[in-house]
Enzyme design. Structure first.
Site, short mmCIF file in Angstrom:
data_model
loop_
_atom_site.label_atom_id
_atom_site.label_comp_id
_atom_site.label_asym_id
_atom_site.label_seq_id
_atom_site.Cartn_x
_atom_site.Cartn_y
_atom_site.Cartn_z
N ASP A 247 0.83 -1.27 -0.07
CA ASP A 247 0.08 -0.05 -0.06
C ASP A 247 0.83 1.30 0.16
O ASP A 247 1.98 1.24 0.49
CB ASP A 247 -0.96 0.14 1.26
CG ASP A 247 -1.92 -0.73 1.33
OD1 ASP A 247 -2.27 -1.46 0.20
OD2 ASP A 247 -2.83 -0.89 2.16
N LYS A 269 -3.16 3.00 -2.25
CA LYS A 269 -4.67 3.56 -1.83
C LYS A 269 -4.74 4.78 -1.24
O LYS A 269 -4.03 5.09 -0.17
CB LYS A 269 -5.56 2.79 -1.12
CG LYS A 269 -6.15 1.61 -2.01
CD LYS A 269 -7.24 0.97 -1.03
CE LYS A 269 -6.97 -0.67 -1.19
NZ LYS A 269 -6.84 -1.22 0.02
N MET A 382 -8.19 8.54 8.86
CA MET A 382 -8.52 9.23 7.65
C MET A 382 -9.52 10.26 7.79
O MET A 382 -10.67 10.35 7.23
CB MET A 382 -9.31 8.19 6.96
CG MET A 382 -8.24 7.00 6.36
SD MET A 382 -9.03 5.61 5.12
CE MET A 382 -9.58 4.64 6.52
N1 SAH Z 1 -4.46 -0.16 8.68
C1 SAH Z 1 -3.88 1.01 9.23
C2 SAH Z 1 -4.96 2.06 8.82
C3 SAH Z 1 -5.34 2.46 7.32
S1 SAH Z 1 -6.51 3.59 7.24
C4 SAH Z 1 -3.47 0.84 10.54
O1 SAH Z 1 -3.91 -0.18 11.15
O2 SAH Z 1 -2.73 1.74 11.00
C5 SAH Z 1 -5.11 4.97 6.76
C6 SAH Z 1 -5.22 5.96 7.98
O3 SAH Z 1 -4.49 5.44 9.18
C7 SAH Z 1 -4.56 7.25 7.62
O4 SAH Z 1 -5.42 8.21 6.75
C8 SAH Z 1 -4.23 7.91 9.09
O5 SAH Z 1 -5.23 8.26 9.68
C9 SAH Z 1 -4.06 6.71 9.60
N2 SAH Z 1 -2.53 6.37 9.58
C10 SAH Z 1 -1.68 5.33 9.08
N3 SAH Z 1 -0.47 5.43 9.37
C11 SAH Z 1 -0.27 6.45 9.92
C12 SAH Z 1 0.93 7.38 10.44
N4 SAH Z 1 2.11 6.91 10.28
N5 SAH Z 1 0.88 8.43 11.00
C13 SAH Z 1 -0.48 9.01 10.90
N6 SAH Z 1 -1.59 8.62 10.68
C14 SAH Z 1 -1.35 7.17 10.04
#
Ligand code: SAH
Length: 472
Positions: A247, A269, A382
């Site tokens: 991703d 995505k 998100m």
């Molecule tokens: N599966 C992922 C989330 C995917 S949705 C998880 O468990 O973390 C994507 C969202 O995750 C982003 O829009 C943001 O809100 C958050 N996100 C993921 N990695 C991040 C990071 N390093 N810093 C801040 N937000 C993050």
């Protein structure tokens, strides 16, 4: 790279060691292990070298160095305590294009001797290029402890078995799978540990079948960005993969840890903008696994938290593909830890809720009334584009406008940024931000300043841990 590590064959090759003291002894010892034909030259030669000469393990020339000694040599080591002699030997060797090492003088060397972990035929060489010998030694000690003694035996019998494997499994990629499976097998390791070589060989034979060839998929959570937050299992699978579908959230440093020969495919995505449609991703997972490949589906954070991992698995189940799921550190855990915000705290929040700002059209609406109750933490994934809605709805349903909020951008990465403020200004706080951002709403955010990572030695707050070399 200042030096290219190569392993050279010294068996029966003529080598010269200039010097007859303790250091020369150490070098001679290594050269003998490699089967070299050694001449030692020095006006004074210690007993241990003389003894070796008596045993016909080497030739000694009990005299000062003379130029013609270098003729016909493959490799020379200068280990005298006379700098001018060492320099002279180095110059001469350089002219004649003979490999030369001057002990403790990297500037005069055309090759350097690494620290060695010897599990022959497996040999690990470590060098700091003369910059940090103690660090190299600590790394070697680590590896010594890490690499079991039976590794050598394993490599030895594998070498003897290679031909047999080739005759049964013709395809190269399937042979690799066979070996990977075998080397990961605990039963084989314990046979070798006990020294039961014949049984180990039989075990290899019994497991020799083309059936190892079935492809599978590992759904792997890569964590929020800092590569040291990967799990060991994730790393292991990434290093065995034939294909990795990743991703947009997966950081470059993490992709650098994937097996070098693996195909890397971006199925990135962005909320609302799908570079590769989800259905196409699902299809690719099935297709690659059916070709017998080891597929890793690498996702940011944890695959089961707003990662659509479940949907991909359903497709695999339908196609009868073997799979496993490796959890990752989700953004809420990673970002909050690196920003010093405990998600729950007995004085501030008794529960934590993860919600997404981006939902399916016609999806279930959020229960704003429940989310607006005080003394609970709300983590919004998100949510950057929906910050205005989040602010309005929470205030409308009674959450206090003074409730502290944090926006964590690119959490756990070098570029991590934490912006704090209060709920009534939430929509304005994230104005300039781009990229992955997590929103935390709740009283716990008050602790962010107090609990930001702190290094008492420097009396300095850290936004994130620098890379720590901690070998203790
Ligand atoms: N599966 C992922 C989330 C995917 S949705 C998880 O468990 O973390 C994507 C969202 O995750 C982003 O829009 C943001 O809100 C958050 N996100 C993921 N990695 C991040 C990071 N390093 N810093 C801040 N937000 C993050």
């Amino acid at each position: 790279m200042d030096y290219l590590p190569i392993f050279t064959k010294l068996n029966n090759r003529h080598c010269l060691v200039v010097g007859g003291g303790d250091i020369a002894v150490r070098k001679v010892h290594l050269l003998l292990k490699a089967g070299a034909t050694i001449t030692v030259c020095a006006p004074e030669i210690c007993d241990s070298l003389l003894e070796k000469a008596e045993n016909n393990q080497l030739t000694v020339i009990n005299d000062t160095f003379s130029d013609q000694l270098i003729e016909g040599k493959w490799l020379v080591i200068a280990a005298t305590n006379q700098r001018h002699i060492n320099e002279h030997v180095a110059q001469l060797a350089e002219q004649k294009q003979i490999l030369v090492n001057v002990v403790d003088e990297p500037g005069l060397c055309s090759f350097i001797m690494p620290s060695i972990v010897d599990r022959s035929p497996i040999i690990v060489a470590i060098s700091s290029g003369g910059k940090a010998p103690v660090l190299a030694r600590l790394i070697r000690e680590r590896l010594e402890a890490l690499l079991p003694m039976h590794l050598g035996r394993l490599a030895q019998i594998s070498g003897e078995f290679r031909h047999r494997v080739k005759s049964v499994i013709s395809k190269e990629s399937l042979r690799r799978r066979y070996w990977e499976k075998l080397f990961g097998n605990g039963d084989l390791a314990s046979l070798l540990q006990k020294g039961q070589i014949q049984q180990a060989q039989q075990f290899m034979e019994d497991n020799l079948t083309e059936d190892v060839a079935k492809g599978d998929v590992a759904l792997v959570g890569a964590g929020p960005g800092d590569p040291s937050l990967l799990t060991l299992k994730a790393l292991q699978l990434m290093q065995q993969a034939d294909v990795v579908l990743y991703d947009r959230l997966v950081s470059r440093e993490i992709l650098d840890l994937v097996r070098r020969d693996a195909d890397l495919i971006s199925v990135g995505k962005k909320a609302g903008k799908h570079e590769v449609e989800q259905s196409r991703t699902n299809q690719m997972l099935v297709e690659y696994a059916k070709q017998g490949k080891k597929v890793v589906r690498l996702k940011g954070g944890d695959s089961f938290i707003f990662g659509r991992g479940g949907e991909e698995l359903e497709e695999l189940v339908e196609a009868g593909i073997a799979f496993q799921v490796v959890p990752g550190i989700t953004a809420a855990s990673g970002c909050s830890a690196y920003a010093g915000i405990p998600l729950t705290h007995r004085d501030y929040a008794q529960s934590v809720t993860f919600v997404t700002g981006h939902r399916k059209e016609n999806g279930q609406p959020l229960d704003w009334k429940a989310l607006a109750i005080p003394h609970q933490t709300l983590v919004v994934y998100m949510g950057l584009l929906q910050a205005q809605e989040l602010e309005t709805k929470l205030l409308m349903h009674g959450r206090d406008g003074k409730t502290p909020v944090a926006l964590i951008n690119k959490g756990t990465r070098q570029e991590q940024q934490v912006i704090t403020g209060c709920l009534s200004e939430l929509s304005k706080l994230g104005g300039g931000l781009e990229g992955a951002t997590l929103i935390i709403v709740g009283e716990v955010v008050e602790l962010a300043d107090k609990l930001a990572w702190f290094n008492p030695d420097k009396n300095q707050k850290l936004s994130r841990d620098p890379f720590l070399v901690n070998l203790s």
